[in-house]
Motif scaffolding. Structure first.
Motif, PDB file in Angstrom:
ATOM      1  N   ASN A   1     -45.686 -55.212 -90.247  1.00  0.00           N
ATOM      2  CA  ASN A   1     -46.167 -55.551 -91.592  1.00  0.00           C
ATOM      3  C   ASN A   1     -47.503 -54.893 -91.920  1.00  0.00           C
ATOM      4  O   ASN A   1     -47.780 -54.597 -93.085  1.00  0.00           O
ATOM      5  N   ILE A   2     -48.331 -54.649 -90.912  1.00  0.00           N
ATOM      6  CA  ILE A   2     -49.654 -54.072 -91.183  1.00  0.00           C
ATOM      7  C   ILE A   2     -49.712 -52.579 -90.850  1.00  0.00           C
ATOM      8  O   ILE A   2     -50.785 -51.964 -90.899  1.00  0.00           O
ATOM      9  N   GLY A   3     -48.571 -51.994 -90.508  1.00  0.00           N
ATOM     10  CA  GLY A   3     -48.519 -50.545 -90.294  1.00  0.00           C
ATOM     11  C   GLY A   3     -48.929 -50.075 -88.919  1.00  0.00           C
ATOM     12  O   GLY A   3     -49.208 -48.886 -88.731  1.00  0.00           O
ATOM     13  N   LEU A   4     -48.978 -50.973 -87.929  1.00  0.00           N
ATOM     14  CA  LEU A   4     -49.332 -50.571 -86.570  1.00  0.00           C
ATOM     15  C   LEU A   4     -48.140 -50.545 -85.634  1.00  0.00           C
ATOM     16  O   LEU A   4     -48.299 -50.382 -84.421  1.00  0.00           O
ATOM     17  N   ASN A   5     -46.936 -50.704 -86.190  1.00  0.00           N
ATOM     18  CA  ASN A   5     -45.743 -50.635 -85.354  1.00  0.00           C
ATOM     19  C   ASN A   5     -45.559 -49.208 -84.835  1.00  0.00           C
ATOM     20  O   ASN A   5     -45.808 -48.238 -85.540  1.00  0.00           O
ATOM     21  N   ASP A   6     -45.141 -49.064 -83.602  1.00  0.00           N
ATOM     22  CA  ASP A   6     -44.971 -47.761 -82.954  1.00  0.00           C
ATOM     23  C   ASP A   6     -46.281 -46.977 -82.980  1.00  0.00           C
ATOM     24  O   ASP A   6     -46.309 -45.774 -83.244  1.00  0.00           O
ATOM     25  N   SER A   7     -47.380 -47.685 -82.697  1.00  0.00           N
ATOM     26  CA  SER A   7     -48.708 -47.083 -82.735  1.00  0.00           C
ATOM     27  C   SER A   7     -49.390 -47.259 -81.384  1.00  0.00           C
ATOM     28  O   SER A   7     -49.414 -48.367 -80.830  1.00  0.00           O
ATOM     29  N   LEU A   8     -49.951 -46.184 -80.854  1.00  0.00           N
ATOM     30  CA  LEU A   8     -50.672 -46.261 -79.590  1.00  0.00           C
ATOM     31  C   LEU A   8     -51.937 -47.100 -79.737  1.00  0.00           C
ATOM     32  O   LEU A   8     -52.330 -47.807 -78.815  1.00  0.00           O
ATOM     33  N   VAL A   9     -52.571 -47.017 -80.905  1.00  0.00           N
ATOM     34  CA  VAL A   9     -53.756 -47.848 -81.162  1.00  0.00           C
ATOM     35  C   VAL A   9     -53.375 -49.324 -81.131  1.00  0.00           C
ATOM     36  O   VAL A   9     -54.111 -50.163 -80.591  1.00  0.00           O
TER      37      VAL A   9
ATOM     38  N   LEU B   1     -43.157 -51.393 -74.069  1.00  0.00           N
ATOM     39  CA  LEU B   1     -41.712 -51.549 -74.195  1.00  0.00           C
ATOM     40  C   LEU B   1     -41.333 -52.181 -75.521  1.00  0.00           C
ATOM     41  O   LEU B   1     -40.342 -51.809 -76.150  1.00  0.00           O
ATOM     42  N   TYR B   2     -42.149 -53.132 -75.991  1.00  0.00           N
ATOM     43  CA  TYR B   2     -41.861 -53.835 -77.238  1.00  0.00           C
ATOM     44  C   TYR B   2     -42.453 -53.136 -78.459  1.00  0.00           C
ATOM     45  O   TYR B   2     -41.901 -53.265 -79.558  1.00  0.00           O
ATOM     46  N   LEU B   3     -43.560 -52.443 -78.299  1.00  0.00           N
ATOM     47  CA  LEU B   3     -44.335 -52.024 -79.461  1.00  0.00           C
ATOM     48  C   LEU B   3     -44.225 -50.548 -79.817  1.00  0.00           C
ATOM     49  O   LEU B   3     -44.674 -50.159 -80.892  1.00  0.00           O
ATOM     50  N   VAL B   4     -43.695 -49.693 -78.947  1.00  0.00           N
ATOM     51  CA  VAL B   4     -43.610 -48.264 -79.271  1.00  0.00           C
ATOM     52  C   VAL B   4     -42.218 -47.721 -78.956  1.00  0.00           C
ATOM     53  O   VAL B   4     -41.490 -48.285 -78.143  1.00  0.00           O
ATOM     54  N   GLY B   5     -41.889 -46.606 -79.603  1.00  0.00           N
ATOM     55  CA  GLY B   5     -40.628 -45.923 -79.353  1.00  0.00           C
ATOM     56  C   GLY B   5     -40.774 -44.863 -78.281  1.00  0.00           C
ATOM     57  O   GLY B   5     -41.813 -44.717 -77.643  1.00  0.00           O
ATOM     58  N   SER B   6     -39.710 -44.063 -78.108  1.00  0.00           N
ATOM     59  CA  SER B   6     -39.683 -43.095 -77.015  1.00  0.00           C
ATOM     60  C   SER B   6     -40.715 -41.992 -77.182  1.00  0.00           C
ATOM     61  O   SER B   6     -41.283 -41.502 -76.210  1.00  0.00           O
ATOM     62  N   GLU B   7     -41.013 -41.571 -78.427  1.00  0.00           N
ATOM     63  CA  GLU B   7     -41.968 -40.484 -78.624  1.00  0.00           C
ATOM     64  C   GLU B   7     -43.393 -40.900 -78.257  1.00  0.00           C
ATOM     65  O   GLU B   7     -44.174 -40.089 -77.771  1.00  0.00           O
ATOM     66  N   ASN B   8     -43.722 -42.147 -78.495  1.00  0.00           N
ATOM     67  CA  ASN B   8     -45.059 -42.645 -78.191  1.00  0.00           C
ATOM     68  C   ASN B   8     -45.104 -43.416 -76.879  1.00  0.00           C
ATOM     69  O   ASN B   8     -46.071 -44.142 -76.620  1.00  0.00           O
ATOM     70  N   ALA B   9     -44.089 -43.249 -76.050  1.00  0.00           N
ATOM     71  CA  ALA B   9     -44.043 -43.982 -74.793  1.00  0.00           C
ATOM     72  C   ALA B   9     -45.100 -43.469 -73.824  1.00  0.00           C
ATOM     73  O   ALA B   9     -45.226 -42.268 -73.625  1.00  0.00           O
ATOM     74  N   PRO B  10     -45.897 -44.352 -73.226  1.00  0.00           N
ATOM     75  CA  PRO B  10     -46.777 -43.926 -72.128  1.00  0.00           C
ATOM     76  C   PRO B  10     -45.945 -43.660 -70.877  1.00  0.00           C
ATOM     77  O   PRO B  10     -44.753 -43.983 -70.823  1.00  0.00           O
TER      78      PRO B  10
END
Length: 272
Positions: free
Chosen positions: A126-134, A209-218
């Motif tokens: 909702n706040i635009g931080l989904n799939d975000s490393l920050v 695992l919950y917050l980022v996709g494969s491109e932003n995966a650590p």
């Protein structure tokens, strides 16, 4: 009375055996990452094929390392900044609700963070931080707050208030006294907080695992995808190579900052 030679020799031998027991799993992983294993990239003879496969996997090892580095830096910066200010506030200022606020901060330890990840995932979307490393770094900072704030508070408690009062009499305000006088005194504790935050962020698997996709995966999250082969087989070679890559920064930082780490945990243990 001087310790007999035979007792010192036995003590050194016992220390060496205990050290070897702790180091042996790491040595086993390191050796296995180069050794030939069926079902891995290194089938015949010793070599670095597992590392080459790791380097080229999907987005590439440099991308996964960069993702891990970004998450770790965000976590370290926010953990050190927030927990230093919080520890200073809880230690030095007397205001209504101070102890209650400190207890609420410590109570985060009682909350299993896995139970908060799905609500956070919805909120971050909702706040635009989904799939975000920050966003991952901020969540990791949240769960670093209890222990790190506790460390910083006892570090500030160990510093005589007369030192800060002298700085205030010389014309410093509270922030200037903190930065110019108190921070140099609590430097070991700040390094301890930063090191703990780095180790947690660098190795954490569940939160990305919950917050980022494969491109932003650590890298820890990417390793789970790397280890799987067809028919459910596990590529132990690439997994061991990934563990070695993950281990190197942690080992280097810990060895480089070990003296600060010990002093940071001992800060406030003896008050004089």
């Amino acid at each position: 009375m001087k310790t007999p030679l035979w007792k010192r020799v036995i003590g050194r031998i016992l220390q060496a055996v205990i050290a070897l027991l702790f180091i042996s799993p790491l040595l086993w992983v390191l050796i296995s990452s180069f050794s030939p294993q069926p079902g891995s990239s290194q089938v015949g003879g010793w070599g670095i094929n597992n590392y080459l496969t790791l380097f080229r996997f999907q987005e590439g090892l440099p991308r996964y390392l960069l993702n891990s580095l970004v998450v770790s830096l965000v976590t370290v910066v926010f953990s050190v900044l927030v927990c230093t200010l919080a520890g200073y506030s809880f230690s030095r200022f007397n205001y209504p609700g101070r102890n209650l606020g400190f207890m609420v901060t410590l109570s985060i330890l009682m909350v299993p963070y896995a139970s908060l990840l799905i609500p956070m995932m919805v909120w971050f979307k909702n706040i635009g931080l989904n799939d975000s490393l920050v966003g991952v770094g901020l969540v990791l900072t949240l769960f670093q707050l209890p222990m790190s704030t506790f460390i910083m508070r006892i570090a500030f408690d160990a510093i005589p208030k007369s030192l800060e009062e002298a700085a205030l009499c010389d014309g410093c305000n509270s922030l200037q006294a903190l930065v110019k006088v108190l921070m140099p005194s609590v430097k070991p504790s700040m390094i301890t907080v930063g090191l703990l935050a780095f180790l947690e962020a660098w190795n954490n698997f569940m939160i990305p695992l919950y917050l980022v996709g494969s491109e932003n995966a650590p890298l820890p999250l990417a390793l789970v995808n790397m280890r799987s082969q067809a028919m459910g087989a596990i590529d132990y070679g690439i997994t061991e190579a990934g563990v070695v890559v993950l281990m190197i920064p942690c080992a280097v930082l810990f060895l480089a900052l070990q003296k600060y780490y010990v002093r940071g945990f001992m800060a406030g243990a003896v008050k004089g």
